[in-house]
Design an enzyme around this catalytic site. Structure first.
Site, PDB file in Angstrom:
ATOM      1  N   SER A 248     -10.332 -34.159   7.708  1.00 39.11           N
ATOM      2  CA  SER A 248     -10.175 -32.974   6.880  1.00 39.11           C
ATOM      3  C   SER A 248     -10.918 -33.154   5.543  1.00 39.11           C
ATOM      4  CB  SER A 248      -8.690 -32.672   6.674  1.00 39.11           C
ATOM      5  OG  SER A 248      -8.512 -31.395   6.121  1.00 39.11           O
TER       6      SER A 248
ATOM      7  N   ASP B  55      -9.291 -24.413  15.411  1.00 40.66           N
ATOM      8  CA  ASP B  55      -8.752 -24.901  14.134  1.00 40.66           C
ATOM      9  C   ASP B  55      -8.353 -23.702  13.276  1.00 40.66           C
ATOM     10  OD1 ASP B  55      -8.368 -25.890  11.532  1.00 40.66           O
ATOM     11  OD2 ASP B  55      -9.914 -27.421  11.735  1.00 40.66           O
TER      12      ASP B  55
ATOM     13  N   HIS C 257      -6.276 -28.335  13.881  1.00 40.70           N
ATOM     14  CA  HIS C 257      -6.793 -29.037  12.703  1.00 40.70           C
ATOM     15  C   HIS C 257      -6.310 -30.476  12.725  1.00 40.70           C
ATOM     16  CE1 HIS C 257      -8.569 -29.515   8.796  1.00 40.70           C
ATOM     17  NE2 HIS C 257      -7.428 -29.979   8.303  1.00 40.70           N
TER      18      HIS C 257
END
Length: 334
Positions: free
Chosen positions: A153, A280, A307
């Site tokens: 991320s 996502d 995600h």
């Protein structure tokens, strides 16, 4: 050697929901169900302080492998926003790499992992200089070769930006891998506010406010935010951060400051892989599809995974463990 690809990830129903994948990725349920082997990177880990330059101190954990006479190399792992070296996905990936013969270094960003008291200035996403300096310090203190890097991320975004600068700074980084990295922060912020379900915003805002309160408690002589500012939404609080704690003229300038969108990665000289999922719900896939990448950078868009999820089944292990390990092992030809 045939490397796993995103298309190989075919989870059972109902794990084909991007929302379920995302929610499980950092859930307490997952942490409880993970097998003991997913935590071995914590055993015998050395808690260390690394130099971020200009007096900045960052914390991390170093674990030496014990499965082979000599380590394959040093694997460095970056967590996501408001994560830490002890986030489930970091422990799981680190433990897998340790079993494959990699020494593992897990780095905490500023104000993450109970490190709020170490540096008076607040964390923000444009603090790439201290991360690059920390990588250089890690490479010097643990000179196992090669050095490889993976981030998740926001940590994936930092990994790509660090890889862009590694060559010019003589950091011996051989390969970088980013899982669901933030590509266009402006688009991502808009998506999280306008398109993603409310509970994602609530989750991130809860963790961010808790972190800011911990920072205030560590430095009571400072006033980082007004109470009214802490009650603002994601965009409002981010804009307050920019005005109070950065040199950027506007929120958009700050967001552009850590963007790797469009052609920003064309100058990347180190081989790299970007793995994301089409479902996502946090980072729009369109930003990935618009990337202009050099031949040495692999873009892999899976159909499923949410995600930073990619959870395979009820044991809560992740496809990304095999994915990252296979690519790291390929760097050393095994």
């Amino acid at each position: 050697m045939t490397l796993p690809r995103g298309k190989d990830f075919r989870p059972p129903w109902p794990l084909r929901s991007g929302h379920i994948q995302t929610m499980l990725s950092s859930s307490g349920v997952r942490r409880q169900l993970l097998p003991r082997a997913a935590r071995t990177v914590q055993q015998g880990a050395e808690q260390v302080m690394v130099d971020g330059g200009e007096g900045v101190r960052l914390t991390g954990a170093y674990t030496a492998q014990k499965t082979q006479p000599q380590a394959r190399g040093l694997a460095v792992l970056f967590h996501g926003w408001e994560g830490s070296v002890d986030s489930t996905y970091v422990l799981q990936t680190g433990s897998r790499l340790l079993a494959d013969g990699w020494d593992v270094f897990r780095l905490n960003f500023r104000d993450h992992g109970d490190s709020h008291h170490l540096n008076e200035a607040l964390f923000h996403s444009c603090r790439i200089d201290e991360i690059v300096n920390a990588l250089a310090d890690i490479a010097k203190r643990w000179p196992a070769r090669p050095m490889v890097l993976a981030g998740f991320s926001l940590g994936g975004n930092f990994a790509l930006r660090a890889a862009l600068r590694a060559t010019e700074l003589n950091i011996p980084l051989r390969y970088a891998l980013a899982v669901c990295p933030i590509i266009d922060p402006g688009e991502g912020l808009f998506s999280l506010e306008e398109e993603a379900p409310w509970f994602y915003r609530a989750y991130f805002m809860h963790k961010w406010r808790r972190s800011l309160k911990a920072k205030q408690a560590a430095f009571p002589q400072q006033q980082y935010f007004e109470l009214a500012e802490l009650d603002q939404d994601l965009r409002g609080l981010t804009e307050a951060l920019v005005v109070r704690h950065t040199d950027f003229d506007s929120l958009q300038a700050y967001l552009d400051g850590y963007s790797v969108a469009d052609s920003a990665l064309k100058a990347l000289q180190i081989p790299a892989t970007i793995l994301t999922a089409r479902d996502d719900p946090v980072i729009p896939v369109g930003a990935f599809e618009r990337l202009e990448l050099p031949p040495n950078v692999e873009l892999d868009i899976a159909q499923y995974g949410g995600h930073c999820g990619f959870i395979r089944g009820m044991d809560m292990t992740s496809f990304t463990d095999d994915y990252i390990a296979a690519r790291f092992n390929a760097v050393v030809g095994t």
